[in-house]
Structures are given as structure tokens and as C-alpha cells.
Motif scaffolding. Structure first.
Motif, PDB file in Angstrom:
ATOM      1  N   MET A  60       5.576  -4.748  -0.207  1.00  0.00           N
ATOM      2  CA  MET A  60       5.408  -4.535  -1.713  1.00  0.00           C
ATOM      3  C   MET A  60       5.209  -3.204  -2.224  1.00  0.00           C
ATOM      4  N   CYS A  61       5.296  -3.014  -3.366  1.00  0.00           N
ATOM      5  CA  CYS A  61       5.000  -1.568  -3.989  1.00  0.00           C
ATOM      6  C   CYS A  61       5.346  -0.176  -3.094  1.00  0.00           C
ATOM      7  N   CYS A  62       4.630   0.727  -2.919  1.00  0.00           N
ATOM      8  CA  CYS A  62       5.073   1.999  -2.409  1.00  0.00           C
ATOM      9  C   CYS A  62       5.446   1.915  -0.915  1.00  0.00           C
ATOM     10  N   SER A  63       4.738   1.101   0.102  1.00  0.00           N
ATOM     11  CA  SER A  63       4.950   1.304   1.282  1.00  0.00           C
ATOM     12  C   SER A  63       5.981   0.373   1.732  1.00  0.00           C
ATOM     13  N   SER A  96       9.308   5.759  -1.889  1.00  0.00           N
ATOM     14  CA  SER A  96       8.051   5.513  -2.422  1.00  0.00           C
ATOM     15  C   SER A  96       7.778   6.698  -3.541  1.00  0.00           C
ATOM     16  N   CYS A  97       6.615   6.546  -4.152  1.00  0.00           N
ATOM     17  CA  CYS A  97       6.021   7.581  -5.014  1.00  0.00           C
ATOM     18  C   CYS A  97       5.988   9.143  -4.361  1.00  0.00           C
ATOM     19  N   VAL A  98       5.334   9.003  -3.254  1.00  0.00           N
ATOM     20  CA  VAL A  98       5.387  10.556  -2.565  1.00  0.00           C
ATOM     21  C   VAL A  98       6.633  10.903  -2.477  1.00  0.00           C
ATOM     22  N   GLN A 141      -4.530   2.750  -2.317  1.00  0.00           N
ATOM     23  CA  GLN A 141      -3.994   3.113  -3.530  1.00  0.00           C
ATOM     24  C   GLN A 141      -3.142   1.877  -4.127  1.00  0.00           C
ATOM     25  N   CYS A 142      -3.361   1.518  -5.445  1.00  0.00           N
ATOM     26  CA  CYS A 142      -2.665   0.784  -6.131  1.00  0.00           C
ATOM     27  C   CYS A 142      -3.015  -0.682  -5.818  1.00  0.00           C
ATOM     28  N   ILE A 143      -4.119  -0.954  -5.087  1.00  0.00           N
ATOM     29  CA  ILE A 143      -4.466  -2.279  -4.660  1.00  0.00           C
ATOM     30  C   ILE A 143      -5.387  -2.967  -5.634  1.00  0.00           C
ATOM     31  N   VAL A 154      11.033   7.181 -12.558  1.00  0.00           N
ATOM     32  CA  VAL A 154      10.156   6.630 -11.384  1.00  0.00           C
ATOM     33  C   VAL A 154       8.776   6.076 -12.108  1.00  0.00           C
ATOM     34  N   GLY A 155       8.022   5.719 -11.022  1.00  0.00           N
ATOM     35  CA  GLY A 155       6.458   5.348 -11.454  1.00  0.00           C
ATOM     36  C   GLY A 155       5.871   3.853 -11.588  1.00  0.00           C
ATOM     37  N   CYS A 156       4.885   3.463 -12.205  1.00  0.00           N
ATOM     38  CA  CYS A 156       4.098   2.330 -12.205  1.00  0.00           C
ATOM     39  C   CYS A 156       4.809   1.220 -13.090  1.00  0.00           C
ATOM     40  N   THR A 157       4.200   0.215 -13.033  1.00  0.00           N
ATOM     41  CA  THR A 157       4.407  -1.004 -14.265  1.00  0.00           C
ATOM     42  C   THR A 157       3.090  -0.871 -14.670  1.00  0.00           C
ATOM     43  N   GLY A 217       1.057  -1.325   0.020  1.00  0.00           N
ATOM     44  CA  GLY A 217       0.061   0.065   0.048  1.00  0.00           C
ATOM     45  C   GLY A 217       0.736   1.378  -0.201  1.00  0.00           C
ATOM     46  N   HIS A 218       0.333   2.134   0.682  1.00  0.00           N
ATOM     47  CA  HIS A 218       1.115   3.348   0.597  1.00  0.00           C
ATOM     48  C   HIS A 218       1.382   4.082   1.933  1.00  0.00           C
ATOM     49  N   GLU A 219       0.583   3.922   3.097  1.00  0.00           N
ATOM     50  CA  GLU A 219       0.693   4.495   4.304  1.00  0.00           C
ATOM     51  C   GLU A 219       1.634   3.959   5.450  1.00  0.00           C
ATOM     52  N   ASN A 241       6.914  -5.332  -7.294  1.00  0.00           N
ATOM     53  CA  ASN A 241       6.187  -3.929  -7.652  1.00  0.00           C
ATOM     54  C   ASN A 241       4.769  -4.443  -8.080  1.00  0.00           C
ATOM     55  N   PHE A 242       3.949  -3.437  -8.779  1.00  0.00           N
ATOM     56  CA  PHE A 242       2.719  -3.385  -8.586  1.00  0.00           C
ATOM     57  C   PHE A 242       2.311  -4.512  -9.750  1.00  0.00           C
ATOM     58  N   SER A 243       2.893  -5.149 -10.524  1.00  0.00           N
ATOM     59  CA  SER A 243       2.661  -6.287 -11.718  1.00  0.00           C
ATOM     60  C   SER A 243       2.580  -7.500 -10.968  1.00  0.00           C
ATOM     61  N   TRP A 296       4.089   3.955 -16.795  1.00  0.00           N
ATOM     62  CA  TRP A 296       2.990   4.710 -16.194  1.00  0.00           C
ATOM     63  C   TRP A 296       1.717   4.023 -16.423  1.00  0.00           C
ATOM     64  N   MET A 297       0.744   4.098 -15.467  1.00  0.00           N
ATOM     65  CA  MET A 297      -0.540   3.927 -15.711  1.00  0.00           C
ATOM     66  C   MET A 297      -1.731   4.791 -14.853  1.00  0.00           C
ATOM     67  N   SER A 298      -1.196   5.327 -13.729  1.00  0.00           N
ATOM     68  CA  SER A 298      -1.999   5.768 -12.692  1.00  0.00           C
ATOM     69  C   SER A 298      -2.285   7.233 -12.861  1.00  0.00           C
ATOM     70  N   GLU A 299      -3.412   7.887 -12.282  1.00  0.00           N
ATOM     71  CA  GLU A 299      -3.625   9.275 -12.415  1.00  0.00           C
ATOM     72  C   GLU A 299      -2.537   9.972 -11.710  1.00  0.00           C
ATOM     73  N   LYS A 300      -2.166   9.319 -10.327  1.00  0.00           N
ATOM     74  CA  LYS A 300      -1.358   9.995  -9.397  1.00  0.00           C
ATOM     75  C   LYS A 300       0.080  10.050 -10.530  1.00  0.00           C
ATOM     76  N   ALA A 301       0.372   9.359 -11.482  1.00  0.00           N
ATOM     77  CA  ALA A 301       1.627   9.409 -12.215  1.00  0.00           C
ATOM     78  C   ALA A 301       1.574  10.708 -13.050  1.00  0.00           C
ATOM     79  N   THR A 331      12.358   5.894  -7.619  1.00  0.00           N
ATOM     80  CA  THR A 331      11.338   5.752  -6.478  1.00  0.00           C
ATOM     81  C   THR A 331      10.363   4.758  -7.038  1.00  0.00           C
ATOM     82  N   GLY A 332       9.674   4.050  -6.100  1.00  0.00           N
ATOM     83  CA  GLY A 332       8.512   3.434  -6.342  1.00  0.00           C
ATOM     84  C   GLY A 332       8.824   2.166  -7.124  1.00  0.00           C
ATOM     85  N   CYS A 333       7.786   1.831  -7.860  1.00  0.00           N
ATOM     86  CA  CYS A 333       7.817   0.509  -8.662  1.00  0.00           C
ATOM     87  C   CYS A 333       8.795   0.476  -9.706  1.00  0.00           C
ATOM     88  N   SER A 334       9.498   1.643 -10.279  1.00  0.00           N
ATOM     89  CA  SER A 334      10.487   1.812 -11.079  1.00  0.00           C
ATOM     90  C   SER A 334      11.797   1.372 -10.120  1.00  0.00           C
TER      91      SER A 334
HETATM   92  O1  BF8 Z   1       3.520   5.013  -9.734  1.00  0.00           O
HETATM   93  S1  BF8 Z   1       2.069   4.770  -6.603  1.00  0.00           S
HETATM   94  S2  BF8 Z   1       2.516   1.352  -6.024  1.00  0.00           S
HETATM   95  S3  BF8 Z   1       1.909   1.840  -9.286  1.00  0.00           S
HETATM   96  S4  BF8 Z   1       5.187   3.181  -7.624  1.00  0.00           S
HETATM   97 FE1  BF8 Z   1       3.827   1.564  -7.940  1.00  0.00          FE
HETATM   98 FE2  BF8 Z   1       3.621   3.322  -6.047  1.00  0.00          FE
HETATM   99 FE3  BF8 Z   1       1.502   2.529  -7.255  1.00  0.00          FE
HETATM  100 FE4  BF8 Z   1       2.057   3.819  -9.805  1.00  0.00          FE
HETATM  101 NI1  BF8 Z   1       3.699   5.092  -7.801  1.00  0.00          NI
END
Ligand code: BF8
Length: 658
Positions: free
Chosen positions: A308-311, A529-531, A347-349, A457-460, A273-275, A326-328, A565-570, A487-490
């Protein structure tokens, strides 16, 4: 085979070899297993889904019920919507809502972190504290608070009052905007885009995209930029800075990445997750001797906590917690059968996790009131009382271990790397304790050893082979002496491929390799992470302040990219980098039509106004070339282009890692 007979095996229309769907061998192994087990993963759904050809280029408008109106992306000016909206208004409105959503997501996260900070100050939360008092003072000073002779909690209270304005300001300038270089801030003032409060900017942007409101794409784009800046210099930056203050500022730490971090003889708990607060709560709980003993009574050797992912990236940076992918890969990891509980927040779940978890008898546990998933178990996490939630999670995971019925198959892939390069650590690493500064970085850019700096940075995105764009792009950048911040998934994609090690310097061009070898750092620095992309903004501001590379962020030889990238956050992140002066390129595609006025504004016009600009390409090497060409253009404008005549080298002499 799935334990739940009600779940029907999927029929994959096109059995594309798993090795063409992902660069990650562990994920490919699990994709093959999922196919054998008849379980559907996003990596396969991604090849079956035919994206709407009108929506993919942002040529439809769903903002009122006279439509939805569909324009022809191949002949975009041929007609207008029922209300008369042109293609430029429609694209700008759609993009605006993407950016508003992305900004809202990061700001909601930041606001939640701010509330936790206040609860700690007020004594309502006892399980967390203010860990980094040096950073507290530093951040407080950066927003004009006098810290001299004040107690930690007194400074914290003042900082809370100041940072609350990030969200609630109706007028004025968002507190952290004063951390931007003077010339950058002046540019925003001149353009009328200094963000006030995140709630105001998101609200105004949503209001202006309503039917019959702002119908001038240029005027809408101003508010899009203002809203995005409220993310980068507001919600996201508050999340990063206060998380560091409460949980500790990262410094380099070794960590293992990929699915091989799961242990067959342990109770495996994945947090995704993210937090960071919930993850921190579980981290404290897994070392409770009571639960370790409980796990042993069920035959486990211990409890294995994995992110996994950002957190996950955040916890890896702070504590060296292993990271599974990462995300995928979030569905694929459950296919191992070894995951006793996957605990998620926001987010991204993917909703698809619920059916995959059901197939493998894994507990999927949602913990946040803002993110429930149909079919998952909800156990709410409360910062004031973390144990009530974490006790239940541990009990469920341990019980599942004791009655595992699924065959377990854990891929062997595991890669060690160095993570946790906060902007503070980069400063210290380059300048030392007593003269910490970005000057050595600038000097190496000016003398040409380092050609420039890139944020990747960013998603898969299952539209392309997982991780492949990230790795190809970064490989090309570093071999051309571009230092890469991630950062993040990258970051996870590159970590799996072995690039986050000092040894990866052999893949860099001779100038960058020399710097890496001298300092002992990897050519690819993982920031979290992405933030934590805001760490890149602060690093860029510090580079301007250190001198020699121009007056604003727009002058720097830097570029950014989200290749998968794939998300609106990106999109929100991309727009705040562009508005801050950074050339930002996205892979896969972009939701606008080449040749339209709106597209031209984003891809050229903004730069003419003194900001950065967007770019896009379908090929990662082309993306790298675009970034390098921009870096070279900036070097020329700065008059430092001649210093790079030293860069002749032959790649065939260099060893490949991935
Ligand atoms: O860019 S927010 S979990 S997918 S890395 Fe990965 Fe994090 Fe999602 Fe999107 Ni950013």
C-alpha cells in the motif's frame, strides 16, 4: 462488530454517503461496513474536523511563548505579533518549517538507504546486494567518477564517498546538482541557492525561523528554496538511485490494484510505508517453503503479500507486487477482516490504524526504530538480520489466519495496469536500445502531437472525495494531449480508475493517442513512489539536453500538480519543483494568504526571478486549465505554438473508462 468492547462505537455527526467521500468503490464499501461496525475512519473524521480558520491560512505563529500570536487572515496587515513579526514573516517561517520537515523526511529516508548501501559494500549485510551494475556505473559517471576498468565494489565505494556529501557537506555543491541543465544550475548559483548538504540546509532553515532571527520573507524564501533543492536533487534522488542499484531499476510490469487483490483463502500480509528494504525482506520470506507449509497446515491456500502507499508503489514497479490502495484506504482495508498482518515502517502511517486493527483482530506491526505507534506491536527490522523480524511477522500472520474470528468481506474491485516506468526505461522505450534518448519525445512535443508533459503526484486528503481530483485532472490533461507522469498515491488513484493501461489511449487527445498507440504505452506513466519524483527531474533534464525545447527546465512546456495534497513532504516537493523551474499547482488550498507579499513572491515573484512558480485552485478542471495555459505559454515562448493547429477532436467520439 468490534471484538474489543472497550472501543466505543463512533457517533458520526454527518452521515455523508460513502460514495461522496471516495471515488473508490472498494473503499466506499468498507467505509459503509466500518460505520455499521461502529469503527471510526479518517474519511469520516475528516468531515467532522473543523480546521482552525487562522491556521489553515498560516496566520498564526507558535514559535515562541509570548504567543501563540493570531493575526486576522481577512485583514492580515492590521496587526503584528508580540515580537513585531509581520504576516509575511509569520507565513514564511511557517512555510519554511513545513519544507524543512518534508526535506528532513525524504533525506532521512535517503540517508538510511545510503547506510544500507555502505553496509552491503562493507560486507555487513549479506541478504541484499548490488543488483543493477549498469545503473551503478551510470550514476557514478553522472557525479564525475571514472569507472573505466574498475571492479563493481570499487565503483560502489567511490560512489558512497561522493553521495555521503549529499547529507554531510558543510560547503560546496551537492553532488547530484551537476545533473541539472547548465542554465538551471547557473540560475541557482546566481540566486545563491545551490544546496550544500541536507543536514546543513535543514539546520540553517530551522535556525533562521527562530524568534528574532531571519525576519525578511524574501531572504527566508531563498533558504526555503535551497533546502527544498536539497530534497529533490539530494535526499530523495539518493533514495531513488541507490534503491534502483540495490533492488533493481523498474521496467514496465503488469500489476493488479485495489482491495480485490486480497484473497480470503490466503494469509494476507500488507506492507505499507516508504523504505523498500523491509518490504524486500518480507518478499524473500514469503516464498520460504517452511512458511508456505505452515500456512497450509492452518488451512490457507498460500501467503498473499500486498503493498500500500509509497513502498507498495515501489514494489509494484520493481516486482509487480499487487497493491491494495492509497493513503485514504489504509484503515478501510483492515475493515475487510481479511488482513492478517499490516506491517509498517515510516511516514504516512496514520495512528488511527492502531484502533482499527484492534477492532478487526489484525496485527499492526511497526518495524522501524524511528516510528513506533502506541498500541501496535513493535518488531524491529534489521537489514543485517532480516529473518529475525520477518520470521516473527510470518508466524503472527499465519497464526491469526488459523484463528480468524472476524467475518471477512473483500470488495471485488481489481484493476490491471502497467507500472514501472523509470526514467531509464522512458529513454529506451522512445529511442530503442541503440539510440535511447529523449529526442523522440521532444520531436513529438515540437511537432505538437504531445502538447506538453505534466507530473501529477502526491497524497489523498479526506478534505475532498478520495481520488476524485486526481482522476478528473488527469482525464482533462490527457484529453488535451498532455502526457502525464505519476507517482505515489496519485498513481494508485489513476490505476484504480483504469488509466494505466495502453487501452486508456482512447481517452487521450488525437496527438497523444497516436504516440501511445505507436509505442504501445499508456497516456499516464507510473514512475513509482514519492521519492521517485526525482525521476521526473531527471527526465526534465534529459529533455533539455536532447535539445529543441530551451536551455533550462524553466523553458520546458511542463507543469506539476498535487491535487489532493496534505503532507509537509508534498510542500517540500512542490518547492523543489518550483525552484527547479516548474509551474506547480496544488488543489484543496495553500497555507498562505492571497494578497500578502509572501504569497505574491511564491505565486509570481519567483517566476520573475527565473524560477517556476506556485498556483492553486479548488477545482481539478481549473487546475488542469492552469497547467495547460502554462504549457501553451511555454510553447509560444519556444516558437512551437503554431504546430498545434491539428488538435481538433470531439470528446463525444471517445470511450470513457472511469
Ligand atoms: O504524498 S508520501 S504515501 S500520502 S504518495 Fe501517499 Fe506516499 Fe504519503 Fe503524501 Ni507521497
Amino acid at each position: 462488530m468490534p471484538s474489543d468492547k472497550s472501543i466505543k462505537p463512533i457517533k458520526i455527526q454527518k452521515q455523508i454517503p460513502s460514495s461522496e467521500r471516495t471515488l473508490c468503490e472498494a473503499t466506499a464499501q468498507m467505509l459503509d461496513k466500518a460505520r455499521r461496525d461502529g469503527v471510526s475512519l479518517a474519511l469520516d473524521r475528516g468531515t467532522e474536523m473543523k480546521p482552525c480558520p487562522i491556521g489553515v491560512e498560516s496566520a498564526c505563529c507558535k514559535h515562541c511563548y509570548m504567543g501563540p500570536c493570531r493575526l486576522n487572515p481577512r485583514d492580515p496587515y492590521k496587526k503584528v505579533g508580540v515580537c513585531g513579526a509581520t504576516i509575511d514573516t509569520i507565513q514564511a517561517r511557517n512555510f519554511a518549517r513545513n519544507v524543512a520537515t518534508g526535506t528532513a523526511s525524504h533525506s532521512d529516508h535517503g540517508m538510511h538507504i545510503l547506510k544500507l548501501f555502505k553496509d552491503i559494500i562493507d560486507g555487513h549485510v549479506k541478504d541484499f546486494t548490488i543488483k543493477d551494475t549498469i545503473k551503478l556505473e551510470r550514476v557514478a559517471k553522472s557525479v564525475g567518477i571514472d569507472v573505466e576498468g574498475k571492479e563493481v565494489y570499487a565503483v560502489a565505494k567511490e560512489l558512497y564517498v561522493e553521495l555521503e556529501k549529499t547529507f554531510s557537506n558543510v560547503e560546496g555543491e551537492m553532488p547530484f546538482t551537476r545533473r541539472a541543465p547548465k542554465a538551471t544550475l547557473e540560475q541557482w548559483r546566481k540566486g545563491g541557492i545551490v544546496p550544500r548538504g541536507a543536514m546543513r540546509e535543514v539546520m540553517e532553515l530551522m535556525s533562521r525561523t527562530h524568534i528574532g532571527c531571519d525576519q525578511d520573507y524574501k531572504n527566508l524564501t531563498k533558504q526555503i528554496s535551497r533546502t527544498a533543492l536539497a530534497d529533490g536533487w539530494g535526499g530523495s534522488m539518493v533514495a531513488t538511485e541507490l534503491s534502483d542499484i540495490m533492488f533493481g531499476t523498474p521496467s514496465p510490469t503488469a500489476a493488479d490494484v485495489n482491495m480485490g487483490v486480497l484473497k480470503e483463502d490466503h494469509v494476507n500480509i500488507i506492507v505499507h510505508g516508504h523504505e523498500p528494504a523491509m518490504f524486500e525482506g518480507i518478499l524473500a520470506a514469503v516464498s520460504d517453503p517452511f512458511y508456505i507449509e505452515e500456512a497450509k497446515t492452518k488451512g490457507a491456500a498460500g501467503i498473499n503479500l500486498v503493498g500500500m502507499c509509497c513502498s507498495g508503489a515501489e514494489m509494484m514497479s520493481r516486482h509487480g507486487i499487487p497493491h491494495a490502495g492509497n493513503f485514504s484506504s489504509t484503515e478501510a482495508v483492515i475493515v475487510t477482516g481479511a488482513v492478517d498482518a499490516m506491517v509498517v515502517d515510516i511516514q504516512c502511517i496514520k495512528q488511527g490504524l492502531a484502533s482499527v486493527a484492534k477492532c478487526y483482530d489484525t496485527h499492526l506491526i511497526t518495524t522501524n526504530p524511528r516510528c513506533h505507534i502506541e498500541g501496535a506491536t513493535h518488531i524491529e527490522f534489521e537489514e543485517r538480520d532480516p529473518k529475525t523480524c520477518t520470521d516473527q511477522i510470518l508466524t503472527k500472520a499465519i497464526t491469526r489466519f488459523g484463528s480468524r474470528s472476524m467475518p471477512v468481506e473483500i470488495p471485488k474491485q481489481i484493476q490491471k495496469g502497467v507500472h514501472g516506468f523509470s526514467h531509464e526505461y522512458i529513454e529506451y522505450m522512445l529511442g530503442g536500445t541503440f539510440r535511447g534518448s529523449y529526442s523522440p519525445l521532444n520531436e513529438n512535443i515540437i511537432n505538437g502531437r504531445i502538447r506538453g508533459v505534466a507530473g501529477v503526484v502526491g497524497c489523498t486528503n479526506p478534505k475532498v472525495k478520495q481520488d476524485s481530483f486526481h482522476v478528473a485532472l488527469v482525464r482533462e490533461l490527457i484529453r488535451n494531449d498532455v502526457l502525464v507522469l505519476q507517482t505515489g498515491c496519485s498513481q494508485i488513484a489513476l490505476a484504480k480508475a483504469g488509466f494505466l493501461t495502453p487501452e486508456a489511449a482512447v481517452l487521450a487527445g488525437p496527438g497523444l493517442a497516436e504516440v501511445c498507440e505507436t509505442v504501445g504505452m499508456p497516456p499516464v506513466l507510473g514512475l513509482g513512489s514519492c521519492v521517485d519524483n526525482t525521476r521526473i527531474l531527471i527526465a526534465a533534464s534529459a529533455m533539455v539536453e536532447a535539445g529543441g525545447l530551451g536551455k533550462s527546465i524553466a523553458d520546458l512546456p511542463v507543469a506539476g500538480c498535487a491535487p489532493e495534497w496534505m503532507s509537509e513532504k508534498a510542500l517540500a516537493i512542490g518547492q523543489y519543483f518550483v525552484s527547479s523551474g516548474v509551474y506547480t499547482v496544488f488543489g484543496i488550498g495553500f497555507p498562505s494568504i492571497k494578497g500578502t507579499k509572501f504569497h505574491d513572491l511564491l505565486f509570481n515573484g519567483l517566476e520573475e526571478q527565473g524560477y517556476g512558480k506556485w498556483g492553486t485552485a479548488a477545482d481539478p478542471i481549473e487546475l488542469a486549465r492552469m497547467m495547460i495555459a502554462h504549457i501553451d505559454k511555454k510553447r509560444k515562448e519556444l516558437g512551437i505554438d503554431k504546430t498545434r493547429e491539428r488538435t481538433l477532436f470531439d470528446m463525444s467520439n471517445r470511450r470513457e473508462i472511469a
